[in-house]
Scaffold this motif. Structure first.
Motif, PDB file in Angstrom:
ATOM      1  N   CYS A 156      21.985  42.566  44.621  1.00 29.99           N
ATOM      2  CA  CYS A 156      21.744  43.825  45.318  1.00 29.99           C
ATOM      3  C   CYS A 156      23.096  44.269  45.855  1.00 29.99           C
ATOM      4  O   CYS A 156      23.676  43.625  46.723  1.00 29.99           O
ATOM      5  N   SER A 157      23.607  45.355  45.312  1.00 30.40           N
ATOM      6  CA  SER A 157      24.966  45.785  45.630  1.00 30.40           C
ATOM      7  C   SER A 157      25.041  46.764  46.801  1.00 30.40           C
ATOM      8  O   SER A 157      26.119  47.215  47.150  1.00 30.40           O
ATOM      9  N   ARG A 158      23.908  47.096  47.374  1.00 34.11           N
ATOM     10  CA  ARG A 158      23.882  47.961  48.554  1.00 34.11           C
ATOM     11  C   ARG A 158      23.099  47.273  49.650  1.00 34.11           C
ATOM     12  O   ARG A 158      22.342  46.340  49.417  1.00 34.11           O
ATOM     13  N   ASP A 159      23.263  47.756  50.837  1.00 37.63           N
ATOM     14  CA  ASP A 159      22.541  47.221  51.972  1.00 37.63           C
ATOM     15  C   ASP A 159      21.042  47.370  51.734  1.00 37.63           C
ATOM     16  O   ASP A 159      20.569  48.473  51.412  1.00 37.63           O
ATOM     17  N   GLU A 177      35.480  41.941  39.347  1.00 42.13           N
ATOM     18  CA  GLU A 177      36.309  42.900  38.616  1.00 42.13           C
ATOM     19  C   GLU A 177      35.772  44.320  38.776  1.00 42.13           C
ATOM     20  O   GLU A 177      36.519  45.289  38.663  1.00 42.13           O
ATOM     21  N   ARG A 178      34.482  44.442  39.039  1.00 41.81           N
ATOM     22  CA  ARG A 178      33.848  45.758  39.248  1.00 41.81           C
ATOM     23  C   ARG A 178      33.822  46.131  40.730  1.00 41.81           C
ATOM     24  O   ARG A 178      33.216  47.122  41.108  1.00 41.81           O
ATOM     25  N   GLY A 179      34.427  45.291  41.574  1.00 43.31           N
ATOM     26  CA  GLY A 179      34.468  45.575  43.002  1.00 43.31           C
ATOM     27  C   GLY A 179      33.247  45.107  43.768  1.00 43.31           C
ATOM     28  O   GLY A 179      33.030  45.531  44.898  1.00 43.31           O
ATOM     29  N   ILE A 180      32.436  44.243  43.167  1.00 40.66           N
ATOM     30  CA  ILE A 180      31.239  43.722  43.835  1.00 40.66           C
ATOM     31  C   ILE A 180      31.476  42.261  44.189  1.00 40.66           C
ATOM     32  O   ILE A 180      31.648  41.423  43.303  1.00 40.66           O
TER      33      ILE A 180
END
Length: 174
Positions: free
Chosen positions: A9-12, A134-137
């Motif tokens: 889950c890449s968002r809060d 690499e994708r900033g996650i």
């Protein structure tokens, strides 16, 4: 099921729940690792290679394997497993890839094989985590659930390999 997954889950989560959308520019979930039939590979090992047949027998084998594999040093004395027994989906697609044990010697026991299988899952997660970075996650924790997550050893191996704290949710509701 029998698949090993790393879903991120890449968002809060509170934001995702407060503002639900089916599709947007910031899809909140990323499927980062997908190991086809990894649980089935462990079951194959227990049934076909160790001869466990009945459900209770399999549970006893899993418990014995965990106990003895915990005594094997991390790295399984140089034994490495490529865990793609039914092909590979993520992080790279390779449908014809197959599993393999590398570095197998006569000094390795079935407990080395078992531990190396469990370690391979952790290394696939690490590879997927590198692709995410690499994708900033960046990940800050792992939540484990499902059948394999019942294994204390497996959870510890994943935490050690990924260097991330891990929470265990026995009933699968994270």
């Amino acid at each position: 099921g029998t698949t090993g997954l790393l879903t991120v889950c890449s968002r809060d989560l509170e934001d995702v729940l407060a503002n639900p959308q089916l599709v947007d520019d910031e899809t909140p979930f990323v499927l980062a690792a997908y190991l086809l039939n990894f649980g089935e590979a462990l079951e194959w090992f227990a049934e076909d290679l160790l001869g466990a047949g009945q459900r209770n027998e399999k549970q006893n084998v899993y418990e014995a394997m965990e106990e003895e594999a915990a005594r094997v040093a991390p790295g399984s004395d140089g034994l490495i497993v490529l865990p793609h027994f039914a092909g590979r989906v993520l992080p790279q697609v390779a449908p014809h890839s197959r599993g393999a044990f590398f570095g197998l010697g006569i000094h390795h026991s079935r407990y080395h094989l078992w531990r190396a299988l469990l370690e391979s899952f952790g290394y696939v997660l690490c590879q997927s985590m590198a692709a995410l970075q690499e994708r900033g996650i960046a990940l800050n924790r792992i939540v484990a659930s499902g059948g394999g997550a019942r294994s204390n050893l497996w959870r510890q191996i994943v935490s050690d390999v990924t260097e991330l704290p891990q929470e265990y949710v026995p009933d699968g509701s994270a």
